[in-house]
Every structure is written in structure tokens, then in C-alpha cells.
Design a protein around this motif. Structure first.
Motif, mmCIF file in Angstrom:
data_model
loop_
_atom_site.group_PDB
_atom_site.id
_atom_site.type_symbol
_atom_site.label_atom_id
_atom_site.label_comp_id
_atom_site.label_asym_id
_atom_site.label_seq_id
_atom_site.Cartn_x
_atom_site.Cartn_y
_atom_site.Cartn_z
ATOM 1 N N LYS A 3 0.615 -0.876 -0.151
ATOM 2 C CA LYS A 3 -0.142 -0.540 -0.547
ATOM 3 C C LYS A 3 0.972 0.979 0.319
ATOM 4 N N GLN A 4 0.726 1.916 -0.469
ATOM 5 C CA GLN A 4 1.444 2.914 -0.734
ATOM 6 C C GLN A 4 1.410 4.905 -1.507
ATOM 7 N N GLU A 5 -0.071 4.468 -0.411
ATOM 8 C CA GLU A 5 -1.607 5.459 -1.001
ATOM 9 C C GLU A 5 -0.098 7.157 0.365
ATOM 10 N N LEU A 6 0.455 7.520 -0.538
ATOM 11 C CA LEU A 6 0.899 8.993 -0.140
ATOM 12 C C LEU A 6 0.116 9.734 0.802
ATOM 13 N N GLN A 7 0.747 10.139 2.425
ATOM 14 C CA GLN A 7 -0.359 11.483 2.738
ATOM 15 C C GLN A 7 -0.008 13.514 2.416
ATOM 16 N N THR A 8 1.595 13.248 2.474
ATOM 17 C CA THR A 8 2.266 14.080 1.742
ATOM 18 C C THR A 8 3.548 13.906 1.179
ATOM 19 N N VAL A 9 4.200 15.072 0.280
ATOM 20 C CA VAL A 9 5.157 14.695 -1.314
ATOM 21 C C VAL A 9 5.735 16.333 -0.255
ATOM 22 N N LEU A 10 7.144 15.667 -0.300
ATOM 23 C CA LEU A 10 8.315 17.182 -0.009
ATOM 24 C C LEU A 10 8.884 17.285 -0.944
ATOM 25 N N ASN A 11 10.052 18.289 -0.782
ATOM 26 C CA ASN A 11 10.768 18.453 -1.396
ATOM 27 C C ASN A 11 12.117 18.750 -0.836
ATOM 28 N N VAL A 12 12.932 17.577 -1.500
ATOM 29 C CA VAL A 12 14.090 17.304 -0.225
ATOM 30 C C VAL A 12 15.166 17.469 -0.994
ATOM 31 N N THR A 13 15.181 18.619 -2.353
ATOM 32 C CA THR A 13 16.446 18.581 -2.389
ATOM 33 C C THR A 13 17.948 19.060 -1.659
ATOM 34 N N ASN A 14 18.921 18.789 -2.162
ATOM 35 C CA ASN A 14 20.095 19.109 -0.781
ATOM 36 C C ASN A 14 19.959 18.958 0.639
ATOM 37 N N LYS A 15 19.354 17.675 0.704
ATOM 38 C CA LYS A 15 18.338 16.855 2.571
ATOM 39 C C LYS A 15 18.459 15.722 1.919
ATOM 40 N N ALA A 16 18.633 15.120 3.615
ATOM 41 C CA ALA A 16 18.612 13.345 3.735
ATOM 42 C C ALA A 16 17.543 13.180 4.363
ATOM 43 N N MET A 17 16.457 12.742 3.997
ATOM 44 C CA MET A 17 15.365 12.391 5.007
ATOM 45 C C MET A 17 15.366 11.047 5.034
ATOM 46 N N ALA A 18 14.780 10.666 6.077
ATOM 47 C CA ALA A 18 14.464 8.921 6.702
ATOM 48 C C ALA A 18 12.927 8.561 7.419
ATOM 49 N N THR A 19 12.503 8.059 7.506
ATOM 50 C CA THR A 19 11.615 7.518 8.062
ATOM 51 C C THR A 19 11.081 6.281 8.909
ATOM 52 N N SER A 20 11.128 6.684 9.668
ATOM 53 C CA SER A 20 10.382 5.029 10.540
ATOM 54 C C SER A 20 8.854 5.039 11.259
ATOM 55 N N GLY A 21 8.482 3.723 11.614
ATOM 56 C CA GLY A 21 7.132 4.107 11.302
ATOM 57 C C GLY A 21 6.785 2.024 11.737
ATOM 58 N N ASN A 22 6.333 1.766 12.548
ATOM 59 C CA ASN A 22 5.213 0.313 13.098
ATOM 60 C C ASN A 22 4.463 -0.152 11.908
ATOM 61 N N TYR A 23 3.814 0.349 11.031
ATOM 62 C CA TYR A 23 3.265 0.455 9.804
ATOM 63 C C TYR A 23 3.296 -0.785 9.428
ATOM 64 N N ARG A 24 4.883 -1.276 9.265
ATOM 65 C CA ARG A 24 4.873 -2.042 8.543
ATOM 66 C C ARG A 24 5.723 -3.031 9.172
ATOM 67 N N ASN A 25 6.327 -3.069 10.184
ATOM 68 C CA ASN A 25 6.888 -3.170 11.235
ATOM 69 C C ASN A 25 6.349 -4.148 12.837
ATOM 70 N N PHE A 26 5.324 -4.886 12.226
ATOM 71 C CA PHE A 26 4.471 -5.314 13.117
ATOM 72 C C PHE A 26 4.484 -7.015 12.859
ATOM 73 N N TYR A 27 3.938 -7.894 14.054
ATOM 74 C CA TYR A 27 3.141 -8.289 14.045
ATOM 75 C C TYR A 27 1.837 -8.734 14.860
ATOM 76 N N TYR A 28 1.309 -9.709 14.818
ATOM 77 C CA TYR A 28 0.005 -9.561 15.863
ATOM 78 C C TYR A 28 0.124 -11.491 16.508
ATOM 79 N N LYS A 29 0.103 -11.116 17.918
ATOM 80 C CA LYS A 29 0.435 -12.544 18.253
ATOM 81 C C LYS A 29 -0.845 -12.871 19.094
ATOM 82 N N ASN A 30 -0.895 -14.014 19.496
ATOM 83 C CA ASN A 30 -2.487 -14.431 20.643
ATOM 84 C C ASN A 30 -3.749 -12.827 20.527
ATOM 85 N N GLY A 31 -3.889 -12.357 19.213
ATOM 86 C CA GLY A 31 -5.153 -11.087 18.822
ATOM 87 C C GLY A 31 -4.541 -10.073 19.858
#
Length: 339
Positions: free
Chosen positions: A227-255
Motif C-alpha cells: 500500500k503506497q497511498e501518500l500522506q504528503t510530498v516533500l521537496n527534499v533537494t540537498n537534504k537527507a530524509m529518513a522515515t521510521s514507522g511501525n505500520y510495516r514492522n509489526f506482528y500479531y500474537k494472540n490477538g
């Protein structure tokens, strides 16, 4: 007579500079954009740069240098040898990352910590397939976690407990982006975009002669990254950008949902309200580490840190009191949001 000769010489020199500049600019405009992709550190890299020749072989050689220094999955890497308590001297890459990691750990009161690996492992695949770590087990592991229990002396890592393990996964991809960006700049390349596993460094303009624009995806549960729906778009020229989120790195155990990010102090998966933390900085290693730290800290503590670091720009997507997604970003980021 002398003044006329001097004037002629100066005019000729000026003409030479103008013609030389025109030729260089024309060559830069005509040079094709190269696009390289591949696998490194268990993830995908995409690198676009304007240059006459393809540099993929050289780029991969640089990436392998980072892998040999910082990858815990490479059994012969420096960090793997340190984790096995072998007698090994650190190289410049490891030293740079270790010093930066220690500094950011102090600035975030330990929210970012490269010694958290034992706790991450306890909550990782073993738990998915087995039993939840007991409070006693977590307390025991916390004794061998803590950035202040490690030091670097004469290119040798000292650990207060031999069971301690280092894991630079939350900073190494960003650092690798910086390494490749530096390599490209040394080649005289002015227009490029380096992306490794979602961490990004840009410079100049893209192939359409426009500033680089990078999307921030909506934090929707998506372990398969489909799923690649965008929240926003940023102008990142001459900058570094990193994103961290748990919406792709998680799992369910016993609900129950368990986040990928572990709080080094509590030893538990984070339960804070930030769903996605995007950080813009002058270098990607810094952006990468702070993005992870802010996920651990939560919105209020993150804002406190940002007051001391106006050089950082952030875009937070968080869950408000009603459980709805909301956005908070640095005032200085407003001009970076694409219209």
C-alpha cells in the motif's frame, strides 16, 4: 601600453572562464541520468545520478565496504566480530557511526541505543513462533543493554558485559546513503538521489530539471509493503530524509499487535502515539537515528528534543485522542511541503 596588454589579458581570461563554464554546464545538461538498483543489507537500493558513465560496480563496492563494517548479518563484519568478543580494530566507518550513535543516544536520553539488540531479538521471531518474554527475562536482558555501558578506546570497543551486542540497523542505512552521496560528489556529480531501504539523500535536480520530491506514505498496516497511498510530498533537494514507522514492522500474537520498535529503558515494544516519524537533516545517518528515537519517545518528548535541535525538520503522523490520524510538523518544514 602595459595597461592595454593587461586589459587584453584580463578580457581573454574572462572570455575563457565564460566559455569554459558554458561547456561544463552544457555537458552537465546533456549527460544522461543513470539508474541503478540492487540488494544490500537485506533491502533494496535505488540510485539515480547524472553522469556519462554507469558507476554501479563502484557503488556496490562502496556498499560492500559499509556491509563489511556494520552488517550484523555478515559474519566477517567488524560489528559481528565485536559481538563475538573477538579482538578487532574498528575502521573509520564503524568509528564514525559509533561516535554519532553515542552522541544521539545522549541527546535523546537513551531512546536511540545501538545496544538494544538482545531485547529486539527477545521480542522478534522467537516470540512470534513461541512464548512471550517474561518480565524476569526482560529485566535480565536490560542489564546488558545501555549505550553508556560501551566505549571506544584506541579503535577498540569496550563492553561492560561480554554478553552485550551492538546493532546499527537503525543508523547504518542512513550512513550508507551518506557514503554513496559523498562518493558521487567526489566524482563531480551535482544531480543525484540515493535511496536505501527508504532512507534518502538528494542533491541538485532530477531528469525533468525539477527539484527532487519524495512522498511520505500514509501509516496503514502493511507488512507486505503493497500500500503506497501518500500522506504528503516533500521537496527534499540537498537534504537527507529518513522515515521510521511501525505500520510495516509489526506482528500479531494472540490477538495483540506488537511493534517492531523496542524502548531500551522499558524493554517493551513502544506503545506511543507516533505512527510515522519522518526526519530531514543535513546527513542521512542523523536523520535515520533520530527517526527511530522519536518513535520510541512519543510526540511530547520528541517536541522537547526538537527545541534543542532546530537544524532538524520533522513530519509526524500520530494517533490523536480520538484514535484518528493527525499530523504535526516543524514550522521550518512548511516550505518543504510540495504544493
Amino acid at each position: 601600453m602595459k595597461s592595454k596588454k593587461k586589459l587584453l589579458w584580463q578580457s581573454a581570461f574572462l572570455l575563457f572562464l565564460i566559455v569554459g563554464t558554458f561547456i561544463i554546464v552544457r555537458q552537465q545538461r546533456l549527460a544522461p541520468y543513470q539508474k541503478d538498483t540492487g540488494l544490500i543489507f537485506g533491502t533494496v537500493y535505488n540510485i539515480i545520478y547524472q553522469y556519462d558513465n554507469n558507476l554501479k560496480q563502484d557503488i556496490e563496492a562502496e556498499l560492500k565496504r559499509v556491509d563489511f563494517s556494520l552488517s550484523p548479518f555478515n559474519k566477517q563484519s567488524i560489528i559481528s566480530k565485536i559481538n563475538r568478543n573477538e579482538n578487532v580494530k574498528t575502521d573509520k566507518m564503524f568509528t564514525d557511526v559509533f561516535i554519532l550513535a553515542q552522541s544521539i543516544s545522549k541527546e535523546t536520553d537513551g531512546a536511540f541505543d545501538i545496544t538494544v539488540a538482545p531485547l529486539v531479538n527477545a521480542w522478534g521471531f522467537g516470540f512470534k513462533n513461541g512464548t512471550k518474554p517474561t518480565p524476569h527475562a526482560i529485566d535480565s536482558l536490560k542489564q546488558i543493554v545501555g549505550y553508556e555501558k560501551t566505549s571506544l578506546i584506541n579503535r577498540t570497543v569496550r563492553k561492560k558485559d561480554s554478553r552485550m551486542m551492538l546493532d546499527c540497523s537503525a543508523i547504518a542505512k542512513g550512513y550508507a546513503c551518506d557514503v554513496i552521496a559523498s562518493f558521487l560528489r567526489k566524482k563531480g556529480i551535482e544531480n543525484f538521489m540515493v535511496e536505501i531501504g527508504g532512507e534518502i539523500v538528494t542533491r541538485g535536480i532530477n531528469s525533468e530539471r525539477l527539484p527532487w520530491k519524495i512522498g511520505v506514505t500514509k501509516p496503514v498496516d502493511d507488512t507486505l509493503d503493497t500500500k503506497q497511498e501518500l500522506q504528503t510530498v516533500l521537496n527534499v533537494t540537498n537534504k537527507a530524509m529518513a522515515t521510521s514507522g511501525n505500520y510495516r514492522n509489526f506482528y500479531y500474537k494472540n490477538g495483540k499487535k506488537y511493534a517492531h520498535t523496542i524502548d531500551p529503558k522499558t524493554g517493551l515494544p513502544v506503545q506511543h502515539n507516533i505512527l510515522s516519524a519522518t526526519v530531514l537533516a543535513d546527513n542521512c545517518a542523523t536523520a535515520d537515528a533520530y527517526a527511530t528515537a522519536f518513535m520510541v519517545m512519543g510526540l511530547d518528548k520528541a517536541k522537547t528534543v526538537l527545541e534543542k535541535h532546530p537544524e532538524l525538520m520533522v513530519y509526524f503522523i500520530y494517533s490523536d485522542e480520538k484514535g484518528n490520524n493527525a499530523v504535526w510538523y516543524s514550522p521550518s518544514l512548511r516550505e518543504k511541503i510540495a504544493k
